[in-house]
Design a protein around this motif. Structure first.
Motif, PDB file in Angstrom:
ATOM      1  N   ILE A  26     -22.976 -36.968 -29.156  1.00 50.04           N
ATOM      2  CA  ILE A  26     -21.811 -36.271 -29.704  1.00 50.04           C
ATOM      3  C   ILE A  26     -21.780 -36.530 -31.208  1.00 50.04           C
ATOM      4  CG2 ILE A  26     -19.288 -36.098 -29.696  1.00 50.04           C
ATOM      5  CD1 ILE A  26     -19.359 -37.244 -26.838  1.00 50.04           C
ATOM      6  N   TYR A  50     -12.678 -42.844 -29.762  1.00 47.15           N
ATOM      7  CA  TYR A  50     -12.089 -42.428 -31.030  1.00 47.15           C
ATOM      8  C   TYR A  50     -10.995 -43.424 -31.403  1.00 47.15           C
ATOM      9  CZ  TYR A  50     -14.281 -37.894 -30.182  1.00 47.15           C
ATOM     10  OH  TYR A  50     -15.185 -36.890 -29.948  1.00 47.15           O
ATOM     11  N   PHE A  59     -15.561 -42.662 -34.778  1.00 46.52           N
ATOM     12  CA  PHE A  59     -16.076 -42.337 -33.450  1.00 46.52           C
ATOM     13  C   PHE A  59     -17.276 -43.210 -33.116  1.00 46.52           C
ATOM     14  CE2 PHE A  59     -19.144 -39.854 -30.888  1.00 46.52           C
ATOM     15  CZ  PHE A  59     -18.425 -39.845 -29.705  1.00 46.52           C
ATOM     16  N   GLU A  66     -18.776 -39.381 -20.821  1.00 44.08           N
ATOM     17  CA  GLU A  66     -19.329 -38.023 -20.651  1.00 44.08           C
ATOM     18  C   GLU A  66     -18.387 -37.084 -19.892  1.00 44.08           C
ATOM     19  OE1 GLU A  66     -23.295 -38.590 -19.024  1.00 44.08           O
ATOM     20  OE2 GLU A  66     -23.501 -40.402 -20.224  1.00 44.08           O
ATOM     21  N   CYS A  67     -17.085 -37.267 -20.122  1.00 39.57           N
ATOM     22  CA  CYS A  67     -16.104 -36.435 -19.413  1.00 39.57           C
ATOM     23  C   CYS A  67     -15.917 -35.073 -20.069  1.00 39.57           C
ATOM     24  CB  CYS A  67     -14.762 -37.154 -19.337  1.00 39.57           C
ATOM     25  SG  CYS A  67     -13.951 -37.369 -20.937  1.00 39.57           S
ATOM     26  N   GLY A  68     -16.220 -34.973 -21.358  1.00 36.66           N
ATOM     27  CA  GLY A  68     -16.102 -33.691 -22.057  1.00 36.66           C
ATOM     28  C   GLY A  68     -14.724 -33.386 -22.602  1.00 36.66           C
ATOM     29  N   THR A  69     -13.781 -34.278 -22.421  1.00 30.02           N
ATOM     30  CA  THR A  69     -12.405 -33.986 -22.834  1.00 30.02           C
ATOM     31  C   THR A  69     -12.279 -33.767 -24.339  1.00 30.02           C
ATOM     32  OG1 THR A  69     -11.682 -35.391 -21.013  1.00 30.02           O
ATOM     33  CG2 THR A  69     -10.023 -34.754 -22.633  1.00 30.02           C
ATOM     34  N   TRP A  82     -21.863 -31.413 -28.937  1.00 28.81           N
ATOM     35  CA  TRP A  82     -21.585 -32.195 -27.722  1.00 28.81           C
ATOM     36  C   TRP A  82     -22.676 -31.880 -26.696  1.00 28.81           C
ATOM     37  CZ3 TRP A  82     -21.275 -32.946 -22.692  1.00 28.81           C
ATOM     38  CH2 TRP A  82     -20.470 -33.980 -22.191  1.00 28.81           C
TER      39      TRP A  82
HETATM   40  S1  SF4 Z   1     -16.774 -37.110 -23.642  1.00 28.69           S
HETATM   41 FE1  SF4 Z   1     -14.940 -38.157 -22.814  1.00 28.69          FE
HETATM   42  S2  SF4 Z   1     -15.417 -40.339 -22.879  1.00 28.69           S
HETATM   43 FE2  SF4 Z   1     -16.910 -39.284 -24.196  1.00 28.69          FE
HETATM   44  S3  SF4 Z   1     -16.045 -39.405 -26.235  1.00 28.69           S
HETATM   45 FE3  SF4 Z   1     -15.384 -37.436 -25.348  1.00 28.69          FE
HETATM   46  S4  SF4 Z   1     -13.390 -37.858 -24.376  1.00 28.69           S
HETATM   47 FE4  SF4 Z   1     -14.376 -39.827 -24.771  1.00 28.69          FE
END
Ligand code: SF4
Ligand code: SF4
Length: 96
Positions: A26, A50, A59, A66-69, A82
């Motif tokens: 990322i 973060y 960061f 790896e949740c993608g939020t 990402w």
């Molecule tokens: S993907 Fe999820 S765990 Fe990874 S940095 Fe983003 S919010 Fe955080």
């Protein structure tokens, strides 16, 4: 049989990470973050990748789940790339 209750921190500590050093999956553009007032990444990231220090968003990808939020909530273009980590890198989830 009893089920032991664990805190979020205890549960996160069960995970294993293979960090792809020098090759973050990322990328975050801090110049965009400087313009971002809401900074939702600071509260939604379950791994607290973060963090804010002296008004600046920092960061760290090493503990990413790896949740993608962050990719979804970042509306200021700070998350410029990402991807999932390369094969054999990243998080391995464990339940016990
Ligand atoms: S993907 Fe999820 S765990 Fe990874 S940095 Fe983003 S919010 Fe955080
Ligand atoms: S939401 Fe995006 S632009 Fe805003 S601080 Fe977080 S990563 Fe930077």
């Amino acid at each position: 049989m009893s089920i032991k209750k664990l805190s979020p921190e205890d549960l996160l500590a069960l995970n294993k990470f293979a960090v792809d050093e020098g090759n973050p999956h990322i990328l975050v553009d801090k110049t965009k973050c400087a313009q971002c007032t809401a900074r939702p990444c600071l509260v939604v990231c379950p791994a607290r990748c973060y963090r804010q220090k002296d008004g600046e968003v920092n960061f760290e990808y090493a503990g990413c789940l790896e949740c993608g939020t962050c990719r979804v909530v970042c509306t200021y273009g700070g998350v410029t790339s990402w991807n999932y980590p390369r094969a054999s890198y990243g998080v391995t989830f464990r339940c016990s």
